[in-house]
Design an enzyme around this catalytic site. Structure first.
Site, PDB file in Angstrom:
ATOM      1  N   ASP A  27      27.372  87.158  13.774  1.00 52.80           N
ATOM      2  CA  ASP A  27      27.471  86.693  12.470  1.00 52.80           C
ATOM      3  C   ASP A  27      27.225  85.793  12.331  1.00 52.80           C
ATOM      4  O   ASP A  27      25.800  84.852  12.891  1.00 52.80           O
ATOM      5  CB  ASP A  27      28.964  85.961  13.998  1.00 52.80           C
ATOM      6  CG  ASP A  27      29.960  84.707  12.607  1.00 52.80           C
ATOM      7  OD1 ASP A  27      29.633  84.785  11.429  1.00 52.80           O
ATOM      8  OD2 ASP A  27      31.497  84.982  13.255  1.00 52.80           O
ATOM      9  N   SER A  67      34.394  84.102   8.253  1.00 56.28           N
ATOM     10  CA  SER A  67      33.820  84.691   9.421  1.00 56.28           C
ATOM     11  C   SER A  67      35.722  85.485   9.167  1.00 56.28           C
ATOM     12  O   SER A  67      36.013  86.532   9.374  1.00 56.28           O
ATOM     13  CB  SER A  67      33.763  84.783  10.665  1.00 56.28           C
ATOM     14  OG  SER A  67      31.937  84.247  10.712  1.00 56.28           O
ATOM     15  N   GLU A  73      30.719  92.307  19.085  1.00 59.29           N
ATOM     16  CA  GLU A  73      30.364  90.470  18.651  1.00 59.29           C
ATOM     17  C   GLU A  73      28.720  89.766  18.853  1.00 59.29           C
ATOM     18  O   GLU A  73      29.024  89.002  20.055  1.00 59.29           O
ATOM     19  CB  GLU A  73      30.956  89.643  17.794  1.00 59.29           C
ATOM     20  CG  GLU A  73      30.850  88.587  16.600  1.00 59.29           C
ATOM     21  CD  GLU A  73      31.708  87.320  16.249  1.00 59.29           C
ATOM     22  OE1 GLU A  73      31.856  86.583  15.304  1.00 59.29           O
ATOM     23  OE2 GLU A  73      32.409  87.002  17.292  1.00 59.29           O
ATOM     24  N   ASP A  75      25.386  82.723  14.339  1.00 63.14           N
ATOM     25  CA  ASP A  75      26.124  81.825  13.093  1.00 63.14           C
ATOM     26  C   ASP A  75      26.158  80.494  13.351  1.00 63.14           C
ATOM     27  O   ASP A  75      25.876  79.937  12.662  1.00 63.14           O
ATOM     28  CB  ASP A  75      28.100  82.546  12.804  1.00 63.14           C
ATOM     29  CG  ASP A  75      28.118  81.667  11.653  1.00 63.14           C
ATOM     30  OD1 ASP A  75      27.811  81.994  10.888  1.00 63.14           O
ATOM     31  OD2 ASP A  75      29.470  80.230  12.521  1.00 63.14           O
ATOM     32  N   HIS A  87      27.892  87.539   7.098  1.00 63.64           N
ATOM     33  CA  HIS A  87      27.697  86.959   6.097  1.00 63.64           C
ATOM     34  C   HIS A  87      26.461  86.281   6.634  1.00 63.64           C
ATOM     35  O   HIS A  87      26.320  86.502   7.877  1.00 63.64           O
ATOM     36  CB  HIS A  87      28.551  85.578   5.662  1.00 63.64           C
ATOM     37  CG  HIS A  87      29.383  85.221   6.839  1.00 63.64           C
ATOM     38  ND1 HIS A  87      28.462  84.090   7.246  1.00 63.64           N
ATOM     39  CD2 HIS A  87      29.975  84.870   7.649  1.00 63.64           C
ATOM     40  CE1 HIS A  87      29.322  82.915   8.008  1.00 63.64           C
ATOM     41  NE2 HIS A  87      30.004  84.073   8.397  1.00 63.64           N
TER      42      HIS A  87
END
Ligand SMILES: [Zn+2]
Length: 382
Positions: free
Chosen positions: A49, A90, A263, A268, A311
């Protein structure tokens, strides 16, 4: 039939460039090659992430110039923008991977018109494949949620948790126990409901993850925190361990194959917080998880592994004055950015992932690799 001969290509390079000194083994040299028509039985989708190219670069150079991602023979880029914003969140990013639709930021498993879309995890289940999710956020966080839940907004954790019980998902590992047994929305005890459904349910208060065993006789949920699991820097180390055991567990759950989403959630959070040490710790933890997964896939030979980010976060840059293992990192924002996101693929059908394409194409390529029929796809879902 053309063959994907990565190792031979590198051997040729080594022969050309290593006349004087003994050739060093290239990280790809031991990997097996696959024919273009070979289909995987299993797919493991690994999402860092907030992991853009700068994050990958930073992890590489803070790890003495070595990264598990160097073992991946196929590399592409995806365009991460969502339906309503060039800068995705997300929820929309994961829904693009899970359902193949661009949706609005905040949406969980819904189209932009708020229609439920069948996720690749649900579709895999309908084909009799085993399914699993392993994360370092809560299991109700946007990224994992988009693979099994259908809710208007990502913040609806109690509703997302209830959606988990509508699936037959085989394995779930992550935080967020409180959304199951200490709910604000209602008095349901989903922890007990999962047990009634036949799941083995445990958590960080009961057992260390190393003690639970991965007995594939039953479905399993293990909560790694009441809310968010801790950061890697303060001792959280279950992601590589779970990433090693989850594929074997799922393999024993179904002879037909499995779909697993893993994940590295906190990359992130570290970049939102503009804390490079935290980011590097999380990236290297994710790197260890990738090592475990690629080792499984190499031995198995029937597993497609895809590693990407949803992203980029933070507009991370590696600045002048940086040295190997001592980088000068800065961030341009505490939000997400719109940079293209790298995609790394290994295994049968990996070649589908080269080039530049939409984030929604990752869903389409995974379905193509599995050989799923159009009649079971995301938009044929009521
Ligand atoms: Zn974020």
């Amino acid at each position: 039939m053309p063959k994907f001969k990565v190792s031979r290509w590198f051997l040729l390079l080594l022969t050309v460039f290593s006349c004087k000194s003994a050739p060093q083994e290239h990280p790809n040299a031991h990997l097996v090659s696959f024919t273009l028509d070979q289909k995987p039985k299993n797919i493991i989708l690994m999402i860092g992430d907030g992991m853009g190219l700068s994050q990958v670069s930073a992890a590489l150079y803070e790890n003495s110039n070595r990264l598990a991602l160097e073992k991946f023979p196929v590399i592409g880029f995806h365009k991460s923008y969502s339906y309503d914003n060039l800068i995705t969140d997300s929820a929309a990013g994961a829904t693009a991977f899970a359902c193949g639709v661009k949706t609005y930021n905040g949406a969980i498993g819904l189209t932009a018109d708020t229609i439920r879309c069948r996720t690749i995890l649900e579709e895999a289940e309908s084909y009799g494949l085993a399914t699993g999710i392993v994360v370092t956020a809560t299991v109700t966080h946007a990224t994992p949620a988009a693979f099994y839940a259908h809710q208007d907004l990502r913040i609806m954790h109690d509703q997302i948790a209830a959606d988990l019980l509508k699936t037959e998902i085989d394995l779930v590992i992550g935080g967020g126990k409180r959304f199951f047994d200490n709910r604000e929305l209602d008095n349901r005890n989903l922890y007990e409901e999962l047990q009634s459904k036949g799941y083995i349910v445990s958590d960080y208060m009961q057992n260390d993850i190393n003690q639970i065993g991965f007995n594939a006789k039953k479905n399993m949920v293990y909560f790694t925190g009441d809310k968010d699991p801790p950061a890697a820097a303060v001792g959280r180390d279950y992601l590589p361990y779970a990433s090693k055991n989850a594929p074997k567990f799922l393999q024993n759950r179904s002879e037909k194959g499995f779909f697993l989403m893993i994940e590295g959630s906190q990359i992130d959070w570290a970049c939102h917080n503009k804390t490079e040490e935290w980011a590097i710790d999380e990236l290297l933890d994710f790197n260890r998880a990738i090592e475990e997964v690629i080792e499984f896939a190499r031995k198995d030979g029937n597993t497609l592994v895809i590693v990407t980010g949803d992203h980029e976060t933070g507009g991370m840059s590696i600045n002048e004055g940086s040295r190997m293992n001592k980088l000068k990192i800065e961030f341009t924002t505490n939000a997400h950015t719109g940079a293209l996101i790298p995609v790394f693929a290994y295994g049968p059908s990996a070649h589908l992932f080269s080039g530049i394409y939409e984030n929604t194409d990752i869903y389409k390529k995974m379905r193509q690799a599995f050989g799923f029929s159009d009649s079971t796809s995301a938009l044929n879902y009521r």
